[in-house]
Write an enzyme that holds these catalytic residues in place. Structure first.
Site, PDB file in Angstrom:
ATOM      1  N   GLU A 177       0.789  -1.227   0.000  1.00 31.09           N
ATOM      2  CA  GLU A 177       0.000   0.000   0.000  1.00 31.09           C
ATOM      3  C   GLU A 177       0.827   1.286   0.000  1.00 31.09           C
ATOM      4  O   GLU A 177       0.791   2.059   0.967  1.00 31.09           O
ATOM      5  CB  GLU A 177      -0.948   0.020   1.213  1.00 31.09           C
ATOM      6  CG  GLU A 177      -1.905  -1.155   1.260  1.00 31.09           C
ATOM      7  CD  GLU A 177      -3.009  -0.971   2.294  1.00 31.09           C
ATOM      8  OE1 GLU A 177      -2.987   0.028   3.033  1.00 31.09           O
ATOM      9  OE2 GLU A 177      -3.914  -1.828   2.351  1.00 31.09           O
ATOM     10  N   GLU A 356      -5.416  -8.625   1.007  1.00 33.84           N
ATOM     11  CA  GLU A 356      -6.060  -8.210   2.253  1.00 33.84           C
ATOM     12  C   GLU A 356      -7.540  -7.963   2.001  1.00 33.84           C
ATOM     13  O   GLU A 356      -7.904  -7.276   1.046  1.00 33.84           O
ATOM     14  CB  GLU A 356      -5.485  -6.902   2.814  1.00 33.84           C
ATOM     15  CG  GLU A 356      -4.124  -7.045   3.418  1.00 33.84           C
ATOM     16  CD  GLU A 356      -3.586  -5.727   3.982  1.00 33.84           C
ATOM     17  OE1 GLU A 356      -4.387  -4.876   4.417  1.00 33.84           O
ATOM     18  OE2 GLU A 356      -2.358  -5.555   3.958  1.00 33.84           O
TER      19      GLU A 356
HETATM   20  C1  GCO Z   1      -3.117  -2.227   5.216  1.00 35.91           C
HETATM   21  C2  GCO Z   1      -2.693  -2.715   6.211  1.00 35.91           C
HETATM   22  C3  GCO Z   1      -3.062  -3.298   7.447  1.00 35.91           C
HETATM   23  C4  GCO Z   1      -4.193  -2.724   8.187  1.00 35.91           C
HETATM   24  C5  GCO Z   1      -5.500  -3.025   7.536  1.00 35.91           C
HETATM   25  C6  GCO Z   1      -6.673  -2.468   8.253  1.00 35.91           C
HETATM   26  O1  GCO Z   1      -2.224  -2.723   4.416  1.00 35.91           O
HETATM   27  O2  GCO Z   1      -3.937  -1.358   5.160  1.00 35.91           O
HETATM   28  O3  GCO Z   1      -1.972  -3.732   5.606  1.00 35.91           O
HETATM   29  O4  GCO Z   1      -1.852  -3.113   8.102  1.00 35.91           O
HETATM   30  O5  GCO Z   1      -4.185  -3.245   9.450  1.00 35.91           O
HETATM   31  O6  GCO Z   1      -5.529  -2.513   6.253  1.00 35.91           O
HETATM   32  O7  GCO Z   1      -6.587  -1.088   8.320  1.00 35.91           O
END
Ligand code: GCO
Length: 452
Positions: A177, A356
């Site tokens: 991200e 994710e």
């Molecule tokens: C993300 C994150 C996570 C967060 C999840 C929830 O990549 O955004 O990998 O670390 O915990 O997205 O906010």
């Protein structure tokens, strides 16, 4: 066998995923490891950020987290018991190259070496990510991602990891991200290192992408048989109203949040009109950068949680009664399916892994000792149904990793929101699978599930 959709007599439908579809879970180093100074680890920007009162909602930090650094054997055993195919984790730069540049700390690498071996002997594919936001503080002291040198330091650190793990790891992911790294860390300031400057954020965005490209070159050279991936988060946006102002706002925010990283990686460059709109002089872009950034990847990791509404005056609030999670994010599965088709239509994407998807829920119902999280189970099931539909439409999706394996440190929110399919008792550090974990495990064993 390909995916299929079979109606049953009771009015429910059985969705079956293609053979070899990957079922697993994801975490990141700072959110679960703890052990902030063990075996030569140095502080990251998140250690520093947590030490400033007011930055983290519950005043917590990552010092213990899930204590995964000391409990990884037990954690891998749990994933094996649940039958998972894959585990996505991130590597802490501060363990491997504690000064950010220069000497490699063998003891830090040993941890990931052992973790990879443990996973492989449990039949679980390791999917390491090189950077999930925990930049060495020493690099931040020299400007962090605003400084172009950080991209080169990232490539060197990646090379050290690939040298050690490249004989066993089959997919290396560079960044997690980059939008959140640049935006939350440098523009909005609600993540480490906590800057609030659009100019810094734009510089950081370019250097992150350059870092991805340079690290990719080292991965190609050091592990020619491994696949190269990047993980990008997408948040579909809709205008809050029909007004011209809201539509313009949506247009540019969509470029900044959903095109800014994937367009350059897939060779389309930065969205020029939005770059002008935000006043970016592009002085960071040097000759050859865009070619380095757009070198082919093998896999796109897609993170999806919610959709958002954009309003020019920032006045939008979700109408009362809108389904949402405990962080106030709308639950809207159809946006996920639409997004996956959009990605496939827009980019020449070789393969997609859902890296994710998940949600924090109240987790206030128990049966004996187990959390009965039907709401989270529904979220995962309905989002996986969207994945199934996209596959049926030809989107090349190879698997789904739920965020997250564990309840863990949710950045500026601290330990309040619980994303885990496995509960972590923060007093005893005991791990207890929630109902959603058992459902996911059962669904994995049948490579599908019923949906009504
Ligand atoms: C993300 C994150 C996570 C967060 C999840 C929830 O990549 O955004 O990998 O670390 O915990 O997205 O906010």
């Amino acid at each position: 066998m390909s995916s299929s959709e079979i109606a049953s007599s009771e009015g429910s439908t059985r969705l079956t995923f293609p053979d070899g579809f990957i079922w697993g879970s994801a975490t990141s180093s700072f959110q679960i490891e703890g052990a902030p100074t063990t075996d030569g680890k140095s502080p990251s920007i998140w250690d520093t950020y947590c030490s400033v009162p007011g930055n983290i909602k519950d005043g917590s930090n990552g010092d213990v987290a899930c204590d995964h650094y000391n409990r990884y054997v037990e954690d891998v055993a749990l994933m094996r018991q649940l039958g998972f195919d894959a585990y996505r984790f991130s590597i802490a730069w501060t363990r491997v190259v504690p000064d950010g540049v220069g000497a490699v700390n063998s003891a830090g690498l040993d941890f990931y070496d052992r973790l990879v071996d443990e996973l492989l002997s449990a039949g679980i594919q390791p999917f390491p990510t090189m950077y999930h936001w925990d930049l060495p503080q020493s690099l931040e002291d020299n400007g962090g991602w605003v400084n172009r040198d950080t991209a080169y330091a990232f490539a060197d650190y990646t090379e050290a990891v690939v040298d050690r793990l490249g004989d066993r790891v089959k997919t290396f992911t560079t960044l997690n991200e980059p939008f959140v790294s640049a935006n939350h860390g440098y523009v909005v300031g609600e993540h480490a290192p906590g800057h609030t400057s659009m100019e810094m954020g734009l510089a950081a965005s370019h250097h992150l992408l350059l870092g991805h490209g340079l690290a990719g070159e080292r991965i190609r050279a050091g592990a020619p048989d491994a696949r190269l991936a990047i993980v990008i988060n997408f948040t579909p946006l809709e205008p809050a109203t029909d007004s011209e102002a809201d539509r313009v706002e949506t247009y540019h925010r969509n470029h900044l949040e959903n095109h800014w990283y994937s367009d350059p990686v897939f060779g389309l460059g930065y969205p020029e009109d939005t770059a002008d709109h935000v006043g970016w002089d592009r002085s960071e872009i040097q000759d050859g950068d865009m070619e380095i950034i757009s070198a082919p990847i093998d896999l796109l990791g897609v993170n999806f949680y919610t959709r958002e509404f954009a309003s020019a005056d920032d006045s939008f609030e979700l109408p009362e009664g809108t389904p949402q999670n405990t962080m106030g994010w709308e639950l809207h599965p159809p946006s996920f399916g639409k997004l996956l088709r959009w990605i496939n239509d827009r980019y020449d994407v070789p393969s997609i892994l859902i890296t994710e998807n998940g949600c924090p829920m109240p987790d206030n119902i128990r049966d004996e000792n187990r959390i009965v999280d039907d709401d989270r189970l529904d979220y995962i099931r309905s989002h996986m149904a969207q994945v199934h539909g996209a596959i049926e439409d030809g989107v090349p999706i190879e698997g789904y990793l739920v965020w997250s394996l564990f309840d863990n440190f949710e950045w500026a929110w601290g330990y309040g929101p619980t994303f885990g399919i496995v509960e972590v008792n923060y007093e005893t550090l005991e791990r207890i699978p929630k109902k959603s974990a058992l459902w996911f495990s059962e669904s994995k064993s049948q490579n599908g599930f019923e949906i009504s």
